[in-house]
Write an enzyme that holds these catalytic residues in place. Structure first.
Site, PDB file in Angstrom:
ATOM      1  CG  ASP A   1       4.893   1.977   3.432  1.00 20.18           C
ATOM      2  OD1 ASP A   1       4.562   0.778   3.380  1.00 20.18           O
ATOM      3  OD2 ASP A   1       4.288   2.832   4.120  1.00 20.18           O
TER       4      ASP A   1
ATOM      5  CG  HIS B   1       0.974   2.124   5.682  1.00 21.57           C
ATOM      6  ND1 HIS B   1       2.343   2.038   5.809  1.00 21.57           N
ATOM      7  CD2 HIS B   1       0.467   1.662   6.843  1.00 21.57           C
ATOM      8  CE1 HIS B   1       2.649   1.525   6.990  1.00 21.57           C
ATOM      9  NE2 HIS B   1       1.522   1.295   7.639  1.00 21.57           N
TER      10      HIS B   1
END
Lengths: 554, 554
Positions: A196, A369
């Site tokens: 990611d 994130h």
């Protein structure tokens, strides 16, 4: 006939040109699996488009190979194109995901009247064989419960896909990233890491979700009146923290906004959201309660003009209106493109005079994130032979690649690729393969269509300059103009009879001249009318509306 | 006949509903002056609109009173509606501003072919009488040279308007805020302070423009290849710092982008931008120079897709193309609404592979507006009797009002007002007066029109769902349909002959039914066609294009 020793192909069909529509194909010989099936919400330059999907033609063309679909977590950029894919497949394939993810997927599928699908719940630590692929699921922390990464074993080597993640040591539900599993896979050998990239440009560590809780508790405890908290309805951990804070200071929780109501229901049913029955009440039952006993959980953190928060701020909500005695917490950050909408709600709330807390003046949001230090930690733990950053815009993928280089991964072992590019793995070695067709398809009302730039260009032109229709009847014998009807929409001169009269004259003389020159050529007349009218309007108004000329012989 | 002892009226016609279109009227009896004449750029929900102006009808209605216009600085949100106002006035009035401001204004007026205006240069410290008003100009620091505040003496009391400002102790041109003047006015007594609210929600002090210089020098000095710096073309201090850094390390400066070329020319001519002739070169002459000897000053800091930076990033510029050896500095911050555009250029540059510096990773920009500590310092120095925050969105005005309250100004001495509200001063006392008509006018091509929500709504509808025209000729005797022509633009089903065939059938039967029922009623037939077609298309496509039915009897 299947070739001997085919490569493992890794083909991202979406997710590498922006944050959205994640979808990656893994293919080995006659076996194929699909990792995520997400959508993207349209941009300002895609007017009238409802949803943007990755072009998954490649999946359909190879449908006979498809052994399974797995979904890493329940956000729409990972689940949203699933109903469309399933509808286009001619046979059922199993769909693997966590309990929470399946709960959200089920709701979406039901909206599309897909009720007979093969949904298979998987838990962290579970292994599933899908054709030639052995897939191990492991828990990760993210802004939604039930997020997982996958480790995929194939005859040509292994791939670890992190899914969306941060490394949160104090997650609200106690489910930490499964470091033990990650290190076990690393020991076995990870040939390719897909990780990611969303926050690859942010230095440091992303704060733990738990840090937000203290701040929420403090605000809710000390607010003199009601507290309204706007957040993402799928951010169950955040909602849990709001509920915990409310209950701990003796406030009841009211839930409002369509997706907030539906997601809290699903999460409570599945055991992901824990609040005593008596502490959660209906918006209509709030009247009897003193203000200091109320917390309202609502949608609207992205500034959506029809959301509960916007309606409550503008006095348009059925049962709740925000006043100057209330406190509003915007427990989210604007998704790029939503900044102005959020600012507009903040301005409305300012006019109401309530107290406002958001990211700018309180710790009421952290990202889901991981930042650079977490990405580096992941690279260090996994220690992959090859690396491909995923889930990000161009700038994020490249920043992530740079982190990997800084950590000593060789530049030619790092692949910054585009949607449709193919990575091929043979005997634990990765190289670029032949790209496949990729792109986007638009959902526009009920229709799904390839990107048609003409339609979107027309719409943008229409939105800027409006449209003028000009209908001319011409005599079939003389080809001269009989009646002329000029009307327009979205133009600023619709009531200017002098201007429209002039336009009539221009069209009439154009048609008559065209009749003399070209006679019975309706097409030529139509073109002449369009040009003459366009030039006339430009000269008079300096705008160029779209002109639709219709010429009819009678 | 003028009343005896009329009040001083302060009427903001723009600037209080967002950052833009600043314009304030000061009126006393038969005298009136105008403070700024700005514009605003349109929003996404104002498609096709070129510019948004404040509705200045009140100025025109009282034109005979107008003794002068003064402009506090040269940004378009303070100067942009001037050409329109001047064109609408029936006589010349003097326009007062600093040399720099007039330089920019002159260019704008020339574009509108207004060459014969009465432009009067004023300097800091200068006093000008305009009818009953005595106006003192004093220098302020802002992100453009020649910014000034004004102190206005009237028979009813005094007003100090800061103009846009920060308090920069180390401005690039050495022209500090005139603290001495401000304190002199304060000693005389300021009845009402109007102060810039843009950064009223930001704690602390805004950094000095000089802090950016060190960072720019460092980057430019150490860059291995060319350096491209994108900034606001009117930010002459920033451009000066880029030029200084370039010259100091032996690099030449290339200027590209329309407004960058024109503003650097004006600034050099007026002596605001200082760079030796031999150090500034044409974009076409850059070829002979080694890369490490070049700095390119360009437009595009707001992500404008046709700007020099965007074209150079995408290989569409006539003489310069950015490569992976170059360094790009985005020396600006996105104006709200431009975030996605800027991000899109950053992504393009990332793909090129050049090194990128922006606010997120280097000190390459500071704001031109003062933060909370500067706003408090201004309140402390001026020590006004009454206060009205100006220049901001609702949230900024209210945050500024709160700062004033924290500093002990009585709540009923603080006015948070809207455009069109009137403040009345009599004998040094301020109260709310009767509002005047206010609002916005749109510039749409050459036309200036009142806000017409129907036109904008039509345009938004057109942009979302497109348009379908349906032309039907009916027999004048039977009223039955003869020919039917259905076509559309901006629709996704333009090539779907089955669907369009079905639409034809629906229209034909509708017309024939209408003929039987209503006979010769073309209006009724038109409405029936619109409804039938709309329902048919909704059922088939779940979209509702705008439908234009034309019915012609032949």
């Amino acid at each position: 006939m299947a070739k001997k020793n085919p490569p493992l192909k890794i083909i991202p069909l979406g997710g590498l040109d922006g944050i959205g529509k994640n979808m990656t194909v893994f293919e080995y010989g006659d076996d194929m699996i699909l990792d995520d099936a997400g959508l993207m919400f349209p941009d300002d330059d895609q007017p009238g488009i409802d949803l943007v999907l990755p072009d998954y033609t490649y999946v359909l063309e190879n449908e006979h190979k498809l052994r399974g679909i797995f979904i890493t977590h329940g956000h729409e950029d990972h689940t949203g194109s699933l109903p469309y894919v399933l509808r286009d497949l001619t046979r059922k394939v199993p769909i693997y995901a966590s309990r929470m993810t399946l709960g959200l997927v089920e709701g979406k599928l039901a909206e599309h009247r897909l009720t007979n699908e093969q949904l298979v719940e998987v838990k962290s630590g579970q292994h599933v064989d899908m054709g030639a692929f052995g897939v191990d699921f492991f828990s990760m922390t993210h802004s939604i419960p039930g997020a997982m990464g996958v480790f995929i074993r194939t005859p040509q080597g292994t791939v670890l896909h992190t899914g969306d993640f941060k490394l949160d040591q104090t997650p609200i539900d106690g489910v930490r990233p499964d470091y033990s599993a990650i290190n076990r896979f690393a020991a076995e050998g990870v040939d390719l890491l897909l990780s990611d990239s969303t926050n690859a440009t942010r230095p440091g560590f992303t704060g733990s979700e738990a840090t937000v809780g203290a701040s929420l508790r403090h605000i809710i405890k000390n607010a003199p009146g009601r507290v309204f908290v706007a957040s993402f309805s799928s951010h169950i951990h955040r909602l849990q923290q709001v509920c915990d804070a409310a209950v701990s200071v003796g406030r009841k929780v009211v839930v409002t906004g369509r997706s907030m109501i539906s997601n809290t229901k699903i999460a409570r049913k599945l055991g992901y959201l824990d609040i005593p029955e008596e502490d959660i009440i209906d918006a209509f039952d709030v009247d009897g309660l003193p203000d200091e006993k109320v917390v309202v959980l609502c949608t609207g953190s992205q500034g959506e003009p029809l959301s509960a928060l916007a309606r409550m701020a503008n006095g348009e909500h059925r049962s709740l209106t925000i006043t100057d005695k209330d406190t509003v917490i915007i427990s989210a950050t604007p998704i790029p493109g939503n900044e102005k909408g959020v600012q507009s709600i903040i301005n409305s709330l300012s006019k109401v005079g309530c107290t406002i807390f958001d990211k700018s003046n309180a710790l009421v949001h952290v990202s889901g994130h991981g930042s650079q230090e977490e990405l580096k930690l992941m690279l260090a733990m996994v220690n992959p032979r090859y690396f491909a950053p995923v889930h990000g815009e161009a700038v994020h993928l490249r920043a992530h690649a740079k982190l990997a280089m800084d950590m000593g991964i060789l530049p030619d072992h790092i692949f910054v690729i585009d949607n449709g590019d193919t990575l091929e793995m043979r005997n634990h070695k990765v190289r670029l393969g032949t790209p496949v067709d990729s792109g986007v398809v638009y959902v526009d009302g009920m229709r799904i269509s390839d990107a048609d730039p003409v339609v979107l260009r027309d719409r943008q032109k229409l939105s800027c300059d409006g449209i003028v229709t000009c209908v001319v009847t011409v005599a079939s014998r003389t080809h001269k103009a009989l009646e002329i009807d000029i009307s327009g929409r979205g133009i600023s001169f619709a009531d200017d009879s002098e201007l429209l009269g002039g336009a009539q004259d221009v069209v009439r003389s154009t048609v008559d001249r065209s009749a003399e020159k070209a006679g019975n050529n309706v097409d030529a007349t139509r073109k002449a009318v369009r040009n003459a009218l366009s030039n006339y309007l430009w000269s008079k108004t300096k705008t160029r509306p779209l002109i639709i000329p219709v010429v009819m012989e009678v």
